[in-house]
Scaffold this motif. Structure first.
Motif, PDB file in Angstrom:
ATOM      1  N   ASP A 194       0.816  -1.223   0.000  1.00  0.00           N
ATOM      2  CA  ASP A 194       0.000   0.000   0.000  1.00  0.00           C
ATOM      3  C   ASP A 194       0.844   1.264   0.000  1.00  0.00           C
ATOM      4  O   ASP A 194       0.557   2.233   0.714  1.00  0.00           O
ATOM      5  N   ILE A 196       2.811   4.432  -2.295  1.00  0.00           N
ATOM      6  CA  ILE A 196       2.670   5.232  -3.509  1.00  0.00           C
ATOM      7  C   ILE A 196       4.028   5.822  -3.863  1.00  0.00           C
ATOM      8  O   ILE A 196       4.677   6.461  -3.022  1.00  0.00           O
ATOM      9  N   LYS A 198       5.599   8.262  -6.755  1.00  0.00           N
ATOM     10  CA  LYS A 198       5.217   9.069  -7.918  1.00  0.00           C
ATOM     11  C   LYS A 198       6.091  10.305  -8.088  1.00  0.00           C
ATOM     12  O   LYS A 198       6.647  10.846  -7.128  1.00  0.00           O
ATOM     13  N   ASP A 217      -0.183  -4.388  -3.717  1.00  0.00           N
ATOM     14  CA  ASP A 217      -1.111  -3.249  -3.694  1.00  0.00           C
ATOM     15  C   ASP A 217      -0.398  -1.903  -3.679  1.00  0.00           C
ATOM     16  O   ASP A 217      -0.866  -0.935  -3.079  1.00  0.00           O
ATOM     17  N   ASP A 218       0.743  -1.833  -4.351  1.00  0.00           N
ATOM     18  CA  ASP A 218       1.472  -0.573  -4.464  1.00  0.00           C
ATOM     19  C   ASP A 218       1.154   0.099  -5.799  1.00  0.00           C
ATOM     20  O   ASP A 218       0.756  -0.551  -6.767  1.00  0.00           O
ATOM     21  N   ILE A 219       1.358   1.404  -5.836  1.00  0.00           N
ATOM     22  CA  ILE A 219       1.152   2.187  -7.059  1.00  0.00           C
ATOM     23  C   ILE A 219       2.429   2.954  -7.354  1.00  0.00           C
ATOM     24  O   ILE A 219       2.982   3.614  -6.463  1.00  0.00           O
ATOM     25  N   TYR A 220       2.919   2.861  -8.586  1.00  0.00           N
ATOM     26  CA  TYR A 220       3.957   3.811  -8.984  1.00  0.00           C
ATOM     27  C   TYR A 220       3.538   4.466 -10.288  1.00  0.00           C
ATOM     28  O   TYR A 220       3.117   3.820 -11.224  1.00  0.00           O
ATOM     29  N   ARG A 221       3.627   5.782 -10.313  1.00  0.00           N
ATOM     30  CA  ARG A 221       3.107   6.544 -11.445  1.00  0.00           C
ATOM     31  C   ARG A 221       3.909   7.828 -11.674  1.00  0.00           C
ATOM     32  O   ARG A 221       4.500   8.402 -10.749  1.00  0.00           O
ATOM     33  N   ARG A 239      -1.061  -7.219  -7.607  1.00  0.00           N
ATOM     34  CA  ARG A 239      -1.906  -6.020  -7.712  1.00  0.00           C
ATOM     35  C   ARG A 239      -1.084  -4.720  -7.690  1.00  0.00           C
ATOM     36  O   ARG A 239      -1.428  -3.766  -7.003  1.00  0.00           O
ATOM     37  N   LYS A 241       0.034  -1.366  -9.544  1.00  0.00           N
ATOM     38  CA  LYS A 241      -0.462  -0.467 -10.583  1.00  0.00           C
ATOM     39  C   LYS A 241       0.692   0.404 -11.070  1.00  0.00           C
ATOM     40  O   LYS A 241       1.355   1.065 -10.275  1.00  0.00           O
ATOM     41  N   GLU A 267      -1.812  -3.803 -13.321  1.00  0.00           N
ATOM     42  CA  GLU A 267      -2.266  -2.902 -14.377  1.00  0.00           C
ATOM     43  C   GLU A 267      -1.078  -2.077 -14.857  1.00  0.00           C
ATOM     44  O   GLU A 267      -0.401  -1.424 -14.050  1.00  0.00           O
TER      45      GLU A 267
END
Length: 414
Positions: A194, A196, A198, A217-221, A239, A241, A267
């Motif tokens: 969890d 982020i 970015k 459930d990590d996000i890198y953007r 999971r 993203k 994704e």
């Protein structure tokens, strides 16, 4: 309410309650308190320590109470390569505006410029780190923010260098607007969920710009990964993203923009893979959605090594890659649909923007090069065009059902 914001609000509530009792302590050569260790010892919970411009030769600075430490005009904290410099073991700590140099190097201990241990609600921002082993090391901590830092290492060999930002068993961490260069891995997550990541730039690192292991459930953007040993490696995670990142100029015999190994339900959307040896190197991945990505001028856009099932490649642009797709199996369980392929030579008689002839992205020569790399010298020869055409007409070595039945005739925009 998001758990991250609940913790932040709680931290600010505690801080607000204590503002009436807090004081400011100044540290400088002419002040009554001349060192950070002295200031921390004298401070009460939720005090603010202002460090004035100058050079302070200190290491093993332990922050064991809620404090805000602010540097005035980037004072230099020089660890003299004697060991770790800051260790945070309290909740609600802020470190802001310091120039930290000369972290100790060890083959038995991971000395860091700033280590956070078992803490919550921490903020590390506007820090410049140079001459480091590990930069910022977060250990069994949560609900923190690492923001707007510059980390410049001197890494030459992997075994004698550390990572720029490392998370270990840490959750709900935000890593934003950092610049990381010349370390082993720019940003490394292990057993960290969890989070982020970015708007960072991670470049010219020995191994990976960003590295995930056993993190979910990590996000890198909106990050840039440029000229690293390899751009990003995502391994044994679920999971994840990956949105709107730039992977470029990650060149080398074993280099790629993105490595996916044992990944499920991810994704990958809106990214650009440009001028990499391999855009994405894929092994053991399932149920991945690839959408609205640009693959430009790579050696291989996507290299699929095996055990990859029910993945979807939809509405991507494949532009002027030496090879679009490499496959080492005759079995295909993945879907390619509505992509644009610059090497597509079909026609569109009804002018609906979709080619009337399906496109076969796996070339026989790609299959040959996978098994005999030396044959790459034949690329662009007429002989190769002939064998690719023969395989397209009657597939023998490549999956006969690996087709894009709706190839786009114009480059896609979103």
């Amino acid at each position: 309410m998001n758990p991250f914001f609940k913790h932040i609000i709680l931290g600010f509530s505690i801080l607000t309650c204590c503002l009436g009792f807090s004081q400011t302590i100044k540290v400088c050569e002419s002040c009554s308190i001349r060192s950070l260790n002295e200031a921390i010892s004298a401070a009460n919970d939720f005090d603010t320590i202002i460090v004035k411009k100058g050079t302070y030769k200190e290491h093993n600075i332990v922050i064991d109470k809620p404090l805000t430490i602010i540097g005035n005009n980037y004072p230099v904290i020089d660890g003299e390569r004697k060991g770790e410099i800051f260790t945070i073991i309290s909740d609600n700590v802020v470190i802001d505006g310091l120039f930290i140099i000369n972290v100790g190097t060890s083959y038995t201990e991971d000395y860091a410029a700033i280590r956070v241990k078992r803490s919550k609600n921490f903020v590390i921002r506007n820090i410049v780190l140079e001459k480091l082993f590990f930069g910022i090391y977060i250990e069994k901590s949560s609900y923190g923010k690492i923001f707007h830092n510059k980390i410049i290492g001197e890494a030459v060999q992997e075994y004698s260098s550390g990572n720029g930002i490392q998370l270990w068993h840490s959750n709900h961490i935000e890593i934003e607007y950092n610049f990381v260069q010349h370390v082993r891995d720019g940003i490394y997550l292990e057993f960290s969920d969890d989070c982020i990541i970015k708007n960072n730039v991670s470049s010219e690192n020995l191994r990976y710009g960003l590295h995930f292991m056993f993190s979910n459930d990590d996000i890198y953007r909106d990050n840039t990964f440029e000229k690293n040993g390899a751009g990003v490696a995502v391994m044994f995670s679920k999971r994840i993203k990956m949105f709107n990142n730039m992977f470029k100029e990650n060149w080398g015999t074993a280099s790629y923009g993105l490595l996916l190994k044992e990944i499920n339900d991810a994704e990958i959307e809106g990214n650009t893979f440009a001028n990499n040896t391999i855009g994405i190197n894929v092994e053991g991945t399932n149920r991945i959605s690839y959408k609205h990505n640009n693959f430009e001028n790579n050696g291989w856009a996507i290299k699929v090594k095996g055990a990859c099932y029910t993945n979807k490649f939809t509405e991507n642009n494949f532009l002027y890659n030496s090879f679009d797709i490499a496959y080492n199996s005759k079995i295909n369980d993945n879907e390619f649909n509505r992509n644009y392929w610059s090497s597509y030579t079909g026609y569109d008689l009804d002018k609906n923007g979709i080619g009337d002839v399906p496109y076969r992205p796996v070339k026989l020569f790609s299959y040959i090069v996978n098994r005999t790399p030396e044959t790459i010298i034949l690329l662009r020869s007429m002989f190769i065009d002939i064998i690719d055409f023969s395989e397209k007409v009657s597939p023998v070595f490549t999956p006969d059902n690996l087709l894009d039945n709706n190839p786009q005739t114009k480059k896609l925009t979103w």
